[in-house]
Design a protein around this motif. Structure first.
Motif, PDB file in Angstrom:
ATOM      1  N   ASP A   1      11.481  13.517  21.761  1.00  6.29           N
ATOM      2  CA  ASP A   1      10.548  14.233  20.913  1.00  6.29           C
ATOM      3  C   ASP A   1       9.317  13.371  20.651  1.00  6.29           C
ATOM      4  N   VAL A   2       8.240  13.646  21.369  1.00  6.90           N
ATOM      5  CA  VAL A   2       6.999  12.908  21.108  1.00  6.90           C
ATOM      6  C   VAL A   2       5.872  13.911  20.861  1.00  6.90           C
ATOM      7  N   VAL A   3       4.844  13.471  20.175  1.00  9.31           N
ATOM      8  CA  VAL A   3       3.692  14.334  19.924  1.00  9.31           C
ATOM      9  C   VAL A   3       2.733  14.168  21.095  1.00  9.31           C
ATOM     10  N   PHE A   4       2.423  15.275  21.756  1.00  6.20           N
ATOM     11  CA  PHE A   4       1.569  15.248  22.952  1.00  6.20           C
ATOM     12  C   PHE A   4       0.211  14.612  22.639  1.00  6.20           C
ATOM     13  N   ASN A   5      -0.200  13.684  23.498  1.00 10.89           N
ATOM     14  CA  ASN A   5      -1.500  13.018  23.368  1.00 10.89           C
ATOM     15  C   ASN A   5      -1.714  12.256  22.066  1.00 10.89           C
ATOM     16  N   HIS A   6      -0.617  11.865  21.446  1.00 10.62           N
ATOM     17  CA  HIS A   6      -0.754  11.025  20.261  1.00 10.62           C
ATOM     18  C   HIS A   6      -0.360   9.611  20.667  1.00 10.62           C
ATOM     19  N   ALA A   7      -1.204   8.647  20.325  1.00  9.82           N
ATOM     20  CA  ALA A   7      -0.841   7.264  20.644  1.00  9.82           C
ATOM     21  C   ALA A   7      -0.377   6.615  19.351  1.00  9.82           C
ATOM     22  N   ASP A   8      -1.021   5.595  18.908  1.00 11.20           N
ATOM     23  CA  ASP A   8      -0.528   4.944  17.697  1.00 11.20           C
ATOM     24  C   ASP A   8      -1.525   4.986  16.558  1.00 11.20           C
ATOM     25  N   TYR A   9      -2.362   6.007  16.570  1.00 11.28           N
ATOM     26  CA  TYR A   9      -3.308   6.202  15.474  1.00 11.28           C
ATOM     27  C   TYR A   9      -2.667   7.188  14.510  1.00 11.28           C
ATOM     28  N   ARG A  10      -2.140   6.695  13.412  1.00  9.27           N
ATOM     29  CA  ARG A  10      -1.441   7.598  12.493  1.00  9.27           C
ATOM     30  C   ARG A  10      -1.384   7.047  11.084  1.00  9.27           C
ATOM     31  N   LEU A  11      -1.102   7.949  10.178  1.00 12.05           N
ATOM     32  CA  LEU A  11      -0.890   7.530   8.790  1.00 12.05           C
ATOM     33  C   LEU A  11       0.590   7.664   8.472  1.00 12.05           C
ATOM     34  N   LEU A  12       1.117   6.653   7.790  1.00 14.06           N
ATOM     35  CA  LEU A  12       2.500   6.716   7.321  1.00 14.06           C
ATOM     36  C   LEU A  12       2.497   6.496   5.815  1.00 14.06           C
ATOM     37  N   SER A  13       3.258   7.287   5.112  1.00 11.29           N
ATOM     38  CA  SER A  13       3.365   7.081   3.672  1.00 11.29           C
ATOM     39  C   SER A  13       4.290   5.894   3.432  1.00 11.29           C
ATOM     40  N   ARG A  14       4.295   5.386   2.233  1.00 10.87           N
ATOM     41  CA  ARG A  14       5.193   4.277   1.895  1.00 10.87           C
ATOM     42  C   ARG A  14       6.632   4.640   2.229  1.00 10.87           C
ATOM     43  N   ARG A  15       6.982   5.894   1.894  1.00  3.32           N
ATOM     44  CA  ARG A  15       8.351   6.339   2.134  1.00  3.32           C
ATOM     45  C   ARG A  15       8.702   6.313   3.634  1.00  3.32           C
ATOM     46  N   ALA A  16       7.746   6.738   4.455  1.00  2.00           N
ATOM     47  CA  ALA A  16       7.985   6.742   5.902  1.00  2.00           C
ATOM     48  C   ALA A  16       8.121   5.320   6.433  1.00  2.00           C
TER      49      ALA A  16
ATOM     50  N   GLY B   1       0.813  -1.224   0.000  1.00  2.00           N
ATOM     51  CA  GLY B   1       0.000   0.000   0.000  1.00  2.00           C
ATOM     52  C   GLY B   1       0.835   1.258   0.000  1.00  2.00           C
ATOM     53  N   ASP B   2       0.249   2.338  -0.523  1.00  2.25           N
ATOM     54  CA  ASP B   2       0.973   3.610  -0.616  1.00  2.25           C
ATOM     55  C   ASP B   2       0.880   4.394   0.691  1.00  2.25           C
ATOM     56  N   ALA B   3      -0.228   4.184   1.397  1.00  2.00           N
ATOM     57  CA  ALA B   3      -0.396   4.862   2.681  1.00  2.00           C
ATOM     58  C   ALA B   3      -0.882   3.839   3.683  1.00  2.00           C
ATOM     59  N   LEU B   4      -0.285   3.840   4.872  1.00  2.00           N
ATOM     60  CA  LEU B   4      -0.669   2.872   5.891  1.00  2.00           C
ATOM     61  C   LEU B   4      -1.181   3.590   7.127  1.00  2.00           C
ATOM     62  N   VAL B   5      -2.381   3.219   7.529  1.00  2.00           N
ATOM     63  CA  VAL B   5      -2.948   3.818   8.738  1.00  2.00           C
ATOM     64  C   VAL B   5      -2.973   2.749   9.817  1.00  2.00           C
ATOM     65  N   SER B   6      -2.462   3.066  10.991  1.00  2.00           N
ATOM     66  CA  SER B   6      -2.538   2.102  12.084  1.00  2.00           C
ATOM     67  C   SER B   6      -3.622   2.542  13.054  1.00  2.00           C
ATOM     68  N   VAL B   7      -4.418   1.595  13.470  1.00  2.00           N
ATOM     69  CA  VAL B   7      -5.513   1.928  14.380  1.00  2.00           C
ATOM     70  C   VAL B   7      -5.766   0.742  15.313  1.00  2.00           C
ATOM     71  N   ASP B   8      -6.232   1.043  16.531  1.00  2.00           N
ATOM     72  CA  ASP B   8      -6.537  -0.033  17.477  1.00  2.00           C
ATOM     73  C   ASP B   8      -7.807  -0.759  17.054  1.00  2.00           C
ATOM     74  N   ALA B   9      -7.933  -1.986  17.523  1.00  2.00           N
ATOM     75  CA  ALA B   9      -9.088  -2.794  17.132  1.00  2.00           C
ATOM     76  C   ALA B   9     -10.349  -2.398  17.883  1.00  2.00           C
ATOM     77  N   ASP B  10     -10.191  -1.672  18.988  1.00  2.00           N
ATOM     78  CA  ASP B  10     -11.342  -1.483  19.874  1.00  2.00           C
ATOM     79  C   ASP B  10     -12.264  -0.327  19.512  1.00  2.00           C
TER      80      ASP B  10
END
Ligand code: UDP
Ligand code: MG
Length: 310
Positions: free
Chosen positions: A153-168, A91-100
């Motif tokens: 260096d972390v993003v405040f209040n960000h857990a593991d819900y994010r989009l990553l491009s193929r390059r990332a 995939g070109d873009a990958l989004v990670s999200v929790d199952a719940d």
């Protein structure tokens, strides 16, 4: 753009049918808006579940072609399961999200828009913590502050819900670390990023798969994998005690020489105790400094990523 949604699952049989239903409708919706291609996928990673999770994933994969499954040989923990999904999925873009279903799936569209605008990393940032217990809210928020204080260096209040491009994702692949704390690694990738805030809901069903033990271990990982501040602290402490006890020694000699208040035996027992304590801490600290260097080296992290070439 082909979108892949990666969902780590540990004993999530209770929520899985609903998760699959909602995620499929998200894909259908995005497809009808022509934001993603029809070969977009849902990749479920079974992190060694003990319930019916894998059987369900297999069933859904048989029923519909968008569902794919990855089964890990045992429970490796959320971070590793997520990484496995990210590194295996296409995939070109990958989004990670929790199952719940705590994370607002409606945000995926905005994430894709940001990706279209040229962002390689899009962070989902929760704007509320009402669904957390007071204890979790307090510890989580202070933890982010502590990390920032230690220079992580972390993003405040960000857990593991994010989009990553193929390059990332390809950049992430080069990070060979065993002690995973993705929240700390992703900002190190560099690349253009954006944050999108959303409201976090209650868990749809079942209970948290992050008991206190796992949470503490993740928190500890976050500090020790990204900061050598605790080791430095030992050095500083040792140095302070060393200096103070040296001054105490000078003072004791002064008392002995210039007054008659000296208590026999005091200086010769008390001063060395502090002095030696200080020297010991200082020495441990210095060893720690070297240990920290070795430790950072053994990580074999890539030293740079090329963003553009022409
Ligand atoms: N999870 C996992 N392996 C584990 C623990 C959790 O894959 O060892 C998954 C879990 O199935 C869920 C996600 O990680 O999709 C987040 O877990 P949970 O929602 O229980 O954490 P909380 O929201 O309570 O912090
Ligand atoms: Mg959750």
């Amino acid at each position: 753009m082909t979108l892949t949604i990666v969902i780590p699952c540990y004993n999530e049989a209770e929520v899985l049918p609903e998760t699959v239903r909602r995620l499929r409708s998200v894909l259908q919706d995005l497809e009808s808006k022509e934001k993603i291609t029809s070969n977009s996928k849902l990749v479920f990673v079974d992190d060694g579940s003990k319930d019916q999770t894998w059987a369900l994933i297999e069933r859904f994969a048989d029923e519909c072609s968008v569902v794919q499954g990855i089964k890990l040989s045992r429970n490796y923990g959320h971070q590793n399961a997520l990484l496995a999904g990210l590194l295996v999925a296409q995939g070109d873009a990958l989004v990670s999200v929790d199952a719940d279903l705590q994370d607002d799936l409606g945000v995926i569209e905005q994430m894709l828009d940001a990706c279209h605008d040229g962002c390689d990393v899009v962070y989902g940032v929760r704007e509320n913590r009402e669904t957390d217990s007071a204890f979790k809210r307090f510890t989580a928020e202070n933890y982010y502050c502590l990390l920032a204080f230690m220079g992580v260096d972390v993003v405040f209040n960000h857990a593991d819900y994010r989009l990553l491009s193929r390059r990332a994702v390809e950049a992430l692949r080069e990070y060979g670390e065993v002690n995973l704390f993705l929240r700390g690694i992703i900002p190190l990738l560099g690349f253009r990023s954006r944050s999108i805030s959303y409201r976090r809901a209650e868990r749809f069903a079942g209970e948290s798969k992050y008991p206190m033990r796992k949470m503490l271990s993740l928190a500890f990982q976050g500090i020790t994998s990204f900061s050598t501040f605790p080791l430095r602290l030992i050095t500083v402490l040792g140095l302070i005690i060393f200096v103070i006890s040296s001054l105490m020694g000078v003072w004791a000699i002064g008392i002995r020489l210039f007054s008659d208040l000296a208590v026999p035996g005091w200086a010769s027992t008390v001063v060395p105790a502090y002095f030696l304590g200080g020297i010991q801490l200082l020495s441990i600290g210095i060893i720690g400094e070297y240990l920290a260097k070795i430790y950072m080296e053994t990580k074999r992290r890539p030293r740079f990523h090329i963003e553009k070439l022409r």
